[in-house]
Design an enzyme around this catalytic site. Structure first.
Site, PDB file in Angstrom:
ATOM      1  N   ARG A  87       0.842  -1.217   0.000  1.00 39.65           N
ATOM      2  CA  ARG A  87       0.000   0.000   0.000  1.00 39.65           C
ATOM      3  C   ARG A  87       0.869   1.257   0.000  1.00 39.65           C
ATOM      4  O   ARG A  87       0.483   2.292  -0.547  1.00 39.65           O
ATOM      5  CB  ARG A  87      -0.969  -0.007   1.180  1.00 39.65           C
ATOM      6  CG  ARG A  87      -0.323  -0.017   2.548  1.00 39.65           C
ATOM      7  CD  ARG A  87      -1.349   0.079   3.663  1.00 39.65           C
ATOM      8  NE  ARG A  87      -0.717  -0.073   4.967  1.00 39.65           N
ATOM      9  CZ  ARG A  87      -1.235   0.389   6.100  1.00 39.65           C
ATOM     10  NH1 ARG A  87      -2.396   1.036   6.099  1.00 39.65           N
ATOM     11  NH2 ARG A  87      -0.621   0.204   7.252  1.00 39.65           N
TER      12      ARG A  87
ATOM     13  N   SER B  42      -5.304   4.898   5.814  1.00 43.90           N
ATOM     14  CA  SER B  42      -5.073   3.454   5.723  1.00 43.90           C
ATOM     15  C   SER B  42      -4.866   2.998   4.288  1.00 43.90           C
ATOM     16  O   SER B  42      -4.068   2.093   4.017  1.00 43.90           O
ATOM     17  CB  SER B  42      -6.252   2.694   6.337  1.00 43.90           C
ATOM     18  OG  SER B  42      -6.346   2.924   7.724  1.00 43.90           O
TER      19      SER B  42
ATOM     20  N   GLU C 143     -19.375   3.035   0.239  1.00 40.76           N
ATOM     21  CA  GLU C 143     -18.572   2.437  -0.831  1.00 40.76           C
ATOM     22  C   GLU C 143     -19.333   2.333  -2.157  1.00 40.76           C
ATOM     23  O   GLU C 143     -18.769   2.588  -3.228  1.00 40.76           O
ATOM     24  CB  GLU C 143     -18.062   1.058  -0.398  1.00 40.76           C
ATOM     25  CG  GLU C 143     -17.006   1.094   0.701  1.00 40.76           C
ATOM     26  CD  GLU C 143     -17.590   1.187   2.103  1.00 40.76           C
ATOM     27  OE1 GLU C 143     -18.843   1.238   2.222  1.00 40.76           O
ATOM     28  OE2 GLU C 143     -16.820   1.213   3.080  1.00 40.76           O
TER      29      GLU C 143
ATOM     30  N   HIS D 139      -5.422  -3.790   2.433  1.00 38.07           N
ATOM     31  CA  HIS D 139      -5.778  -4.783   3.447  1.00 38.07           C
ATOM     32  C   HIS D 139      -6.386  -6.004   2.748  1.00 38.07           C
ATOM     33  O   HIS D 139      -7.530  -6.384   2.973  1.00 38.07           O
ATOM     34  CB  HIS D 139      -6.735  -4.183   4.475  1.00 38.07           C
ATOM     35  CG  HIS D 139      -6.134  -3.057   5.273  1.00 38.07           C
ATOM     36  ND1 HIS D 139      -5.669  -1.899   4.677  1.00 38.07           N
ATOM     37  CD2 HIS D 139      -5.925  -2.907   6.606  1.00 38.07           C
ATOM     38  CE1 HIS D 139      -5.191  -1.077   5.617  1.00 38.07           C
ATOM     39  NE2 HIS D 139      -5.334  -1.680   6.790  1.00 38.07           N
TER      40      HIS D 139
ATOM     41  N   ASP E 164      -8.025  -6.850  12.992  1.00 36.63           N
ATOM     42  CA  ASP E 164      -9.395  -6.458  12.663  1.00 36.63           C
ATOM     43  C   ASP E 164     -10.298  -7.679  12.481  1.00 36.63           C
ATOM     44  O   ASP E 164     -11.517  -7.580  12.593  1.00 36.63           O
ATOM     45  CB  ASP E 164      -9.430  -5.605  11.384  1.00 36.63           C
ATOM     46  CG  ASP E 164      -9.063  -4.159  11.655  1.00 36.63           C
ATOM     47  OD1 ASP E 164      -9.122  -3.747  12.829  1.00 36.63           O
ATOM     48  OD2 ASP E 164      -8.704  -3.448  10.709  1.00 36.63           O
TER      49      ASP E 164
ATOM     50  N   ARG F  70      -1.480  -4.698   3.786  1.00 36.24           N
ATOM     51  CA  ARG F  70      -1.275  -3.822   4.943  1.00 36.24           C
ATOM     52  C   ARG F  70       0.144  -4.000   5.485  1.00 36.24           C
ATOM     53  O   ARG F  70       0.803  -3.046   5.868  1.00 36.24           O
ATOM     54  CB  ARG F  70      -2.275  -4.154   6.053  1.00 36.24           C
ATOM     55  CG  ARG F  70      -2.085  -3.282   7.291  1.00 36.24           C
ATOM     56  CD  ARG F  70      -2.785  -3.847   8.508  1.00 36.24           C
ATOM     57  NE  ARG F  70      -2.564  -2.976   9.662  1.00 36.24           N
ATOM     58  CZ  ARG F  70      -2.728  -3.351  10.919  1.00 36.24           C
ATOM     59  NH1 ARG F  70      -3.107  -4.580  11.189  1.00 36.24           N
ATOM     60  NH2 ARG F  70      -2.502  -2.510  11.905  1.00 36.24           N
TER      61      ARG F  70
END
Length: 348
Positions: free
Chosen positions: A21, A48, A75, A125, A133, A184
């Protein structure tokens, strides 16, 4: 013109390892310098998703020159807005969220593919490797869902050089939406990765030692590639199993290559194992055996989860040896994955 000139090149042994990322962030900022039409943002996950274009202000009533959109936690609407922007013309929209949350946007993303809108989707992610998470955020079936969609290009880069290829692919895909999948966690550097070769969808990132066909081929994407490289080294040193590691950032592009090229990368009649921290479905056309995810994720530290789900180099090497031994016990008769008909059923 010149949009790809400033895309970064990773220098093995010099540049720092990072999450893909972060490599994506470097790439979008590199192309943005020469693409004033690039405009977009994130579904309230800018930090993020690492998708902030440096120096780009917010698009607001009082700042219409801004190119950053704050979509909020919506989204589906985000993807739909990008479709509208592309349809209007003059803009190249991008949007970002976690890969699992593509599920909320899927209807609008399907509209991108159906309408031939080259929207750029940045999805971070991208596996169980996101960590604590837990299963609500950890994609399992999403990669295969997107790969199954007509006119959708899915790219899961293994390092900085492949990420540069991902952006070049996405920007060139004017009439095909592209999903750029990003980790991530940090990925280990790859000594022989190649932006140019990644543009073909798949290539040998580690060649087998010696002459002749390899004893084993491992195919991987994203954060699993470097793990396969470590496993291949162990197989060679501990068992003299000559192993080729193939990075396949984009299945769709690989399938567009000539039969000669595809067979040069994946011989088909050599024991072949796919390794991806996602569903196994879709990998059977490329491999005889699969290491994938067949259940939902769990909450825990990244590396512990990768080990628990079988993606540690030790287990990958063990399963690779098991596959080689399996076909040896059958007299070396390995089914040729390339030796089967391909039907064109649509009547033009």
């Amino acid at each position: 013109e010149g949009a790809f000139d400033d895309l970064p090149t990773f220098v093995f042994g010099k540049d720092k390892a990072n999450a893909t990322r972060k490599f994506s962030e470097a790439c979008i900022n590199a192309v943005a310098k020469k693409m004033p039409e690039l405009m977009g943002g994130s579904a309230d996950l800018t930090g993020s998703n690492c998708c902030q274009i440096k120096g780009a202000g917010d698009f607001q009533k009082d700042t219409p020159e801004g190119s950053t959109l704050r979509f909020g936690v919506r989204e589906h609407a985000m993807a739909a807005i990008c479709n509208g922007m592309f349809a209007y013309g003059g803009l190249r929209p991008f949007c970002a969220t976690f890969l699992q949350f593509a599920g909320y946007a899927l209807g609008a993303m399907r509209c991108s593919a159906l309408s031939k809108f080259g929207v750029i989707y940045i999805m971070t992610h991208d596996s169980i490797g996101l960590g604590e998470d837990g299963p609500t955020h950890q994609p399992v079936e999403m990669l295969e869902s997107l790969r199954s969609m007509p006119n959708m290009c899915v790219v899961r880069a293994a390092d900085a050089n492949e990420m540069a290829a991902a952006y070049q692919i996405a920007i060139n895909n004017v009439h095909t939406p592209t999903v750029i999948c990003c980790t991530r966690g940090t990925v280990a550097p790859l000594e022989h990765s190649s932006r140019d070769k990644a543009m073909k969808g798949a290539y040998a990132v580690i060649e087998e030692e010696g002459e002749g066909d390899p004893d084993l081929v491992m195919i991987a994407t994203g954060s699993e590639v470097w793990r396969c490289v470590d496993a291949a080294k162990a197989l060679q040193s501990n068992h003299s199993i000559r192993t080729r590691v193939v990075s396949m950032p984009c299945q769709e592009l690989f399938l567009e290559q000539s039969e000669e090229y595809r067979r040069s990368v994946l011989p088909g009649n050599v024991p072949t194992m796919s390794v991806e921290a996602s569903a196994e479905h879709g990998w059977h056309r490329f491999s005889h055996a699969q290491i994938g995810v067949a259940r939902f994720g769990m909450s825990g530290p990244l590396e512990q989860l990768f080990q628990k789900y079988g993606f540690g180099a030790e287990n990958v090497a063990s399963k690779g040896k098991e596959l080689v031994d399996f076909y040896k016990n059958l007299g070396g008769n390995v089914p040729d994955l390339n030796c089967r008909p391909t039907f064109v059923n649509f009547q033009a």
